[in-house]
Design a protein around this motif. Structure first.
Motif, PDB file in Angstrom:
ATOM      1  N   ILE A   1       0.873  -1.170   0.000  1.00 11.11           N
ATOM      2  CA  ILE A   1       0.000   0.000   0.000  1.00 11.11           C
ATOM      3  C   ILE A   1       0.910   1.220   0.000  1.00 11.11           C
ATOM      4  CG2 ILE A   1      -1.758   1.317   1.236  1.00 11.11           C
ATOM      5  CD1 ILE A   1      -2.563  -1.349   2.615  1.00 11.11           C
ATOM      6  N   LEU A   2       0.700   2.117  -0.941  1.00 16.00           N
ATOM      7  CA  LEU A   2       1.459   3.365  -1.027  1.00 16.00           C
ATOM      8  C   LEU A   2       0.548   4.507  -0.605  1.00 16.00           C
ATOM      9  CD1 LEU A   2       2.953   2.641  -4.543  1.00 16.00           C
ATOM     10  CD2 LEU A   2       4.268   2.744  -2.421  1.00 16.00           C
TER      11      LEU A   2
ATOM     12  N   ALA B   1       4.519   2.356  -8.090  1.00 15.43           N
ATOM     13  CA  ALA B   1       3.211   1.834  -8.505  1.00 15.43           C
ATOM     14  C   ALA B   1       3.401   0.717  -9.520  1.00 15.43           C
ATOM     15  CB  ALA B   1       2.370   2.958  -9.099  1.00 15.43           C
ATOM     16  N   ALA B   2       2.593  -0.319  -9.364  1.00 14.03           N
ATOM     17  CA  ALA B   2       2.696  -1.487 -10.243  1.00 14.03           C
ATOM     18  C   ALA B   2       1.369  -2.233 -10.193  1.00 14.03           C
ATOM     19  CB  ALA B   2       3.835  -2.390  -9.771  1.00 14.03           C
ATOM     20  N   PRO B   3       1.162  -3.148 -11.110  1.00 13.42           N
ATOM     21  CA  PRO B   3      -0.085  -3.914 -11.068  1.00 13.42           C
ATOM     22  C   PRO B   3      -0.294  -4.546  -9.694  1.00 13.42           C
ATOM     23  CG  PRO B   3       1.049  -4.340 -13.114  1.00 13.42           C
ATOM     24  CD  PRO B   3       1.990  -3.524 -12.252  1.00 13.42           C
TER      25      PRO B   3
ATOM     26  N   VAL C   1      -2.742   2.388  -4.116  1.00 17.06           N
ATOM     27  CA  VAL C   1      -2.263   3.741  -3.856  1.00 17.06           C
ATOM     28  C   VAL C   1      -3.415   4.550  -3.272  1.00 17.06           C
ATOM     29  CG1 VAL C   1      -1.320   5.852  -4.889  1.00 17.06           C
ATOM     30  CG2 VAL C   1      -0.607   3.604  -5.757  1.00 17.06           C
ATOM     31  N   VAL C   2      -3.126   5.309  -2.218  1.00 16.87           N
ATOM     32  CA  VAL C   2      -4.122   6.194  -1.616  1.00 16.87           C
ATOM     33  C   VAL C   2      -3.633   7.623  -1.800  1.00 16.87           C
ATOM     34  CG1 VAL C   2      -5.358   6.845   0.481  1.00 16.87           C
ATOM     35  CG2 VAL C   2      -4.759   4.437   0.080  1.00 16.87           C
ATOM     36  N   THR C   3      -4.404   8.403  -2.568  1.00 16.78           N
ATOM     37  CA  THR C   3      -4.030   9.785  -2.854  1.00 16.78           C
ATOM     38  C   THR C   3      -5.262  10.612  -3.178  1.00 16.78           C
ATOM     39  OG1 THR C   3      -2.626  11.230  -4.209  1.00 16.78           O
ATOM     40  CG2 THR C   3      -3.632   9.345  -5.332  1.00 16.78           C
TER      41      THR C   3
ATOM     42  N   VAL D   1      -4.254  -0.104  -8.233  1.00 18.96           N
ATOM     43  CA  VAL D   1      -5.591   0.255  -7.779  1.00 18.96           C
ATOM     44  C   VAL D   1      -5.408   1.556  -7.015  1.00 18.96           C
ATOM     45  CG1 VAL D   1      -7.481  -0.389  -6.230  1.00 18.96           C
ATOM     46  CG2 VAL D   1      -6.339  -2.144  -7.615  1.00 18.96           C
ATOM     47  N   VAL D   2      -6.275   2.551  -7.261  1.00 20.14           N
ATOM     48  CA  VAL D   2      -6.091   3.857  -6.637  1.00 20.14           C
ATOM     49  C   VAL D   2      -7.391   4.316  -5.985  1.00 20.14           C
ATOM     50  CG1 VAL D   2      -5.290   6.226  -6.962  1.00 20.14           C
ATOM     51  CG2 VAL D   2      -4.416   4.415  -8.460  1.00 20.14           C
TER      52      VAL D   2
END
Length: 156
Positions: free
Chosen positions: A11-12, A71-73, A77-79, A94-95
Motif C-alpha cells: 500500500i502506497l 506503482a505497479a499492477p 495507492v491512496v491519494t 488500484v487507486v
C-alpha cells in the motif's frame, strides 16, 4: 521494485495531506500488507515492521514521483491527487481517494479534464473564492475504510 511490489502486496500512501492513515495502518495489520508512507518530510507513523516512511524531499512533485515509480499492477495507492492517480493507474495500480472513491481507467480522463477546467476558472477569478470541497466527515472515513477493505480483498 521489490518482490512484494511485483506481487501486489504493498500500500502506497501519499502522506502529506492524508486524513486516513490510521485506517490504512489498521487494515494493513489485519491483512499483513506492507505500507509505504511517502511525504516531503518526516511524518509520525507507527513503529511497526509493516510500516516504512519515505521522505521524498521538497522538490516539486518529489513524493508523487516516488509513489508513481513504485506503482505497479496490484499495488494499492491512496491519494487525493488526480494527476498522481492517473500515473498510478497507467502503471496498473488500484487507486483510492481519501473518501473511498476509486479512480478508474474509465473515469480518470474526465477527472483530469475537470481539474484543468477548475484550475482555469480559479485563475480567472483573480482571488475571488469559488468554494471548495466539503470538510472531511465521519461518513467519509467510514466509506474509505469500507472501500479499502474491499480493494485489499480483491488484491489477494
Amino acid at each position: 521494485m521489490t518482490d512484494e511490489t511485483r506481487q501486489g502486496r504493498l500500500i502506497l500512501i501519499d502522506g502529506d495531506a492524508c486524513p486516513v492513515k490510521e485506517e490504512i495502518y489498521t487494515c494493513a495489520y489485519r491483512h499483513k500488507i506492507p505500507v509505504r508512507l511517502v511525504a516531503a518530510s518526516y511524518l509520525r507513523h507507527p513503529d511497526h515492521p509493516l510500516i516504512t516512511m519515505v521522505m521524498a524531499g521538497d522538490a516539486f512533485d518529489a513524493a508523487d514521483d516516488v509513489i508513481a515509480e513504485a506503482a505497479a499492477p496490484g499495488t494499492l495507492v491512496v491519494t487525493g491527487d488526480i494527476l498522481l492517480a492517473e500515473r498510478c493507474l497507467e502503471a496498473g495500480s488500484v487507486v483510492l481517494n481519501h473518501k473511498g472513491g476509486a479512480y478508474t481507467a474509465n473515469s480518470i480522463g474526465a477527472q483530469v479534464a475537470t481539474r484543468a477546467i477548475m484550475a482555469d476558472i480559479r485563475a480567472g477569478l483573480d482571488g475571488q473564492g469559488i468554494g471548495g470541497q466539503k470538510p472531511f466527515s465521519k461518513a467519509d472515513r467510514s466509506a474509505f475504510s469500507n472501500a479499502l477493505e474491499t480493494a485489499l480483498r480483491r488484491l489477494k
